[in-house]
Scaffold this motif. Structure first.
Motif, mmCIF file in Angstrom:
data_model
loop_
_atom_site.group_PDB
_atom_site.id
_atom_site.type_symbol
_atom_site.label_atom_id
_atom_site.label_comp_id
_atom_site.label_asym_id
_atom_site.label_seq_id
_atom_site.Cartn_x
_atom_site.Cartn_y
_atom_site.Cartn_z
ATOM 1 N N HIS A 8 0.853 -1.187 0.000
ATOM 2 C CA HIS A 8 0.000 0.000 0.000
ATOM 3 C C HIS A 8 0.893 1.241 0.000
ATOM 4 O O HIS A 8 1.513 1.571 1.015
ATOM 5 C CB HIS A 8 -0.867 -0.049 1.261
ATOM 6 N N LEU A 9 0.975 1.929 -1.124
ATOM 7 C CA LEU A 9 1.824 3.111 -1.253
ATOM 8 C C LEU A 9 1.105 4.315 -0.663
ATOM 9 O O LEU A 9 0.142 4.812 -1.242
ATOM 10 C CB LEU A 9 2.168 3.370 -2.717
ATOM 11 N N GLU A 10 1.567 4.755 0.481
ATOM 12 C CA GLU A 10 0.953 5.896 1.147
ATOM 13 C C GLU A 10 1.921 7.056 1.330
ATOM 14 O O GLU A 10 1.521 8.208 1.330
ATOM 15 C CB GLU A 10 0.443 5.478 2.529
ATOM 16 N N ARG A 11 3.196 6.771 1.528
ATOM 17 C CA ARG A 11 4.165 7.806 1.857
ATOM 18 C C ARG A 11 5.155 8.099 0.729
ATOM 19 O O ARG A 11 5.664 9.193 0.630
ATOM 20 C CB ARG A 11 4.929 7.427 3.112
ATOM 21 N N HIS A 12 5.470 7.091 -0.051
ATOM 22 C CA HIS A 12 6.433 7.252 -1.147
ATOM 23 C C HIS A 12 5.802 6.766 -2.443
ATOM 24 O O HIS A 12 5.059 5.790 -2.447
ATOM 25 C CB HIS A 12 7.716 6.467 -0.875
ATOM 26 N N PRO A 13 6.138 7.411 -3.550
ATOM 27 C CA PRO A 13 5.563 7.001 -4.836
ATOM 28 C C PRO A 13 6.208 5.724 -5.368
ATOM 29 O O PRO A 13 7.278 5.302 -4.927
ATOM 30 C CB PRO A 13 5.879 8.190 -5.744
ATOM 31 N N ARG A 138 2.060 -2.052 4.822
ATOM 32 C CA ARG A 138 1.854 -0.589 4.850
ATOM 33 C C ARG A 138 3.171 0.102 5.110
ATOM 34 O O ARG A 138 4.039 -0.423 5.800
ATOM 35 C CB ARG A 138 0.917 -0.208 5.995
ATOM 36 N N GLN A 139 3.285 1.308 4.620
ATOM 37 C CA GLN A 139 4.477 2.111 4.890
ATOM 38 C C GLN A 139 4.336 2.766 6.261
ATOM 39 O O GLN A 139 3.285 3.317 6.584
ATOM 40 C CB GLN A 139 4.649 3.192 3.817
ATOM 41 N N ASP A 140 5.420 2.703 7.047
ATOM 42 C CA ASP A 140 5.408 3.391 8.332
ATOM 43 C C ASP A 140 5.823 4.849 8.138
ATOM 44 O O ASP A 140 6.012 5.305 7.016
ATOM 45 C CB ASP A 140 6.294 2.674 9.358
ATOM 46 N N GLU A 141 5.957 5.577 9.231
ATOM 47 C CA GLU A 141 6.267 7.012 9.163
ATOM 48 C C GLU A 141 7.568 7.311 8.425
ATOM 49 O O GLU A 141 7.733 8.363 7.828
ATOM 50 C CB GLU A 141 6.351 7.621 10.575
ATOM 51 N N ARG A 142 8.516 6.388 8.467
ATOM 52 C CA ARG A 142 9.809 6.584 7.812
ATOM 53 C C ARG A 142 9.854 6.019 6.402
ATOM 54 O O ARG A 142 10.865 6.079 5.740
ATOM 55 C CB ARG A 142 10.918 5.960 8.652
ATOM 56 N N GLY A 143 8.729 5.425 5.979
ATOM 57 C CA GLY A 143 8.695 4.846 4.647
ATOM 58 C C GLY A 143 9.077 3.386 4.601
ATOM 59 O O GLY A 143 9.096 2.779 3.530
ATOM 60 N N GLY A 144 9.390 2.780 5.754
ATOM 61 C CA GLY A 144 9.673 1.349 5.831
ATOM 62 C C GLY A 144 8.374 0.562 5.716
ATOM 63 O O GLY A 144 7.286 1.128 5.757
ATOM 64 N N TRP A 145 8.493 -0.735 5.618
ATOM 65 C CA TRP A 145 7.309 -1.585 5.430
ATOM 66 C C TRP A 145 6.992 -2.365 6.689
ATOM 67 O O TRP A 145 7.871 -2.982 7.279
ATOM 68 C CB TRP A 145 7.533 -2.530 4.259
ATOM 69 N N GLN A 146 5.726 -2.353 7.057
ATOM 70 C CA GLN A 146 5.216 -3.086 8.206
ATOM 71 C C GLN A 146 4.130 -4.046 7.730
ATOM 72 O O GLN A 146 3.183 -3.626 7.066
ATOM 73 C CB GLN A 146 4.613 -2.133 9.253
ATOM 74 N N LYS A 147 4.284 -5.308 8.088
ATOM 75 C CA LYS A 147 3.263 -6.294 7.750
ATOM 76 C C LYS A 147 2.026 -6.014 8.578
ATOM 77 O O LYS A 147 2.098 -5.913 9.800
ATOM 78 C CB LYS A 147 3.799 -7.700 8.026
ATOM 79 N N ALA A 148 0.888 -5.887 7.913
ATOM 80 C CA ALA A 148 -0.346 -5.534 8.617
ATOM 81 C C ALA A 148 -1.414 -6.599 8.485
ATOM 82 O O ALA A 148 -2.462 -6.485 9.092
ATOM 83 C CB ALA A 148 -0.867 -4.185 8.102
ATOM 84 N N GLY A 149 -1.212 -7.592 7.715
ATOM 85 C CA GLY A 149 -2.253 -8.609 7.572
ATOM 86 C C GLY A 149 -1.780 -9.805 6.808
ATOM 87 O O GLY A 149 -0.729 -9.906 6.346
#
Length: 149
Positions: A8-13, A138-149
């Motif tokens: 899910h691209l939310e913070r970086h293109p 999902r992207q975290d605040e720093r643009g890293g990836w967090q598994k959410a599901g």
């Protein structure tokens, strides 16, 4: 069954995220096919991958370049896999009916577009119903990836 990942691209293109994920894939020895949603996007990605970094190189090709079997990364708008990739990235709304035959299928989608979100939810449901291992990132605040599901 393929492992199906939704990023899910939310913070970086896409232009920032895709090269990093492609480099990781090549680092693991994987061959990759990237399916774009349009010829215009394909051309833009092709140009971007040649110039995105002064210190990195992502060897890739398109139909215009030919010799697909020699390309570790193949860019296309179709569902073809002429370089024998085991990983498929789908970007810019691209879709494929066939997930089998790949170790990993990665959907990168714009988190700000309601139509894209709705289509992605349907792809999630279909992949899960077909028995694929599905994960959501999902992207975290720093643009890293967090598994959410």
């Amino acid at each position: 069954m393929a492992e199906v990942l939704f990023y899910h691209l939310e913070r970086h293109p896409l232009e920032r995220v895709l090269p990093e994920l492609l480099a990781r894939s090549l680092g693991r020895g994987w061959r990759v096919v990237v399916q774009a949603g349009s010829e215009e996007r394909l051309s833009a990605l092709d140009a971007h991958l040649w110039s995105y970094s002064d210190s990195a190189f992502l060897p890739h090709g398109t139909r215009a370049d030919g010799r697909a079997e020699e390309q570790p990364i193949w860019l296309t708008t179709g569902e073809d896999n002429p370089n024998g990739a085991t990983v498929r990235f789908l970007v810019d709304g691209a879709a494929t009916a066939e997930l089998d035959g790949y170790e990993r299928v990665v959907f990168l989608f714009d988190g700000l577009d309601p139509e894209v979100l709705a289509a992605t939810r349907e792809r999630w449901k279909a992949a899960k119903a077909a028995g694929h291992a599905v994960t959501y990132w999902r992207q975290d605040e720093r643009g890293g990836w967090q598994k959410a599901g």
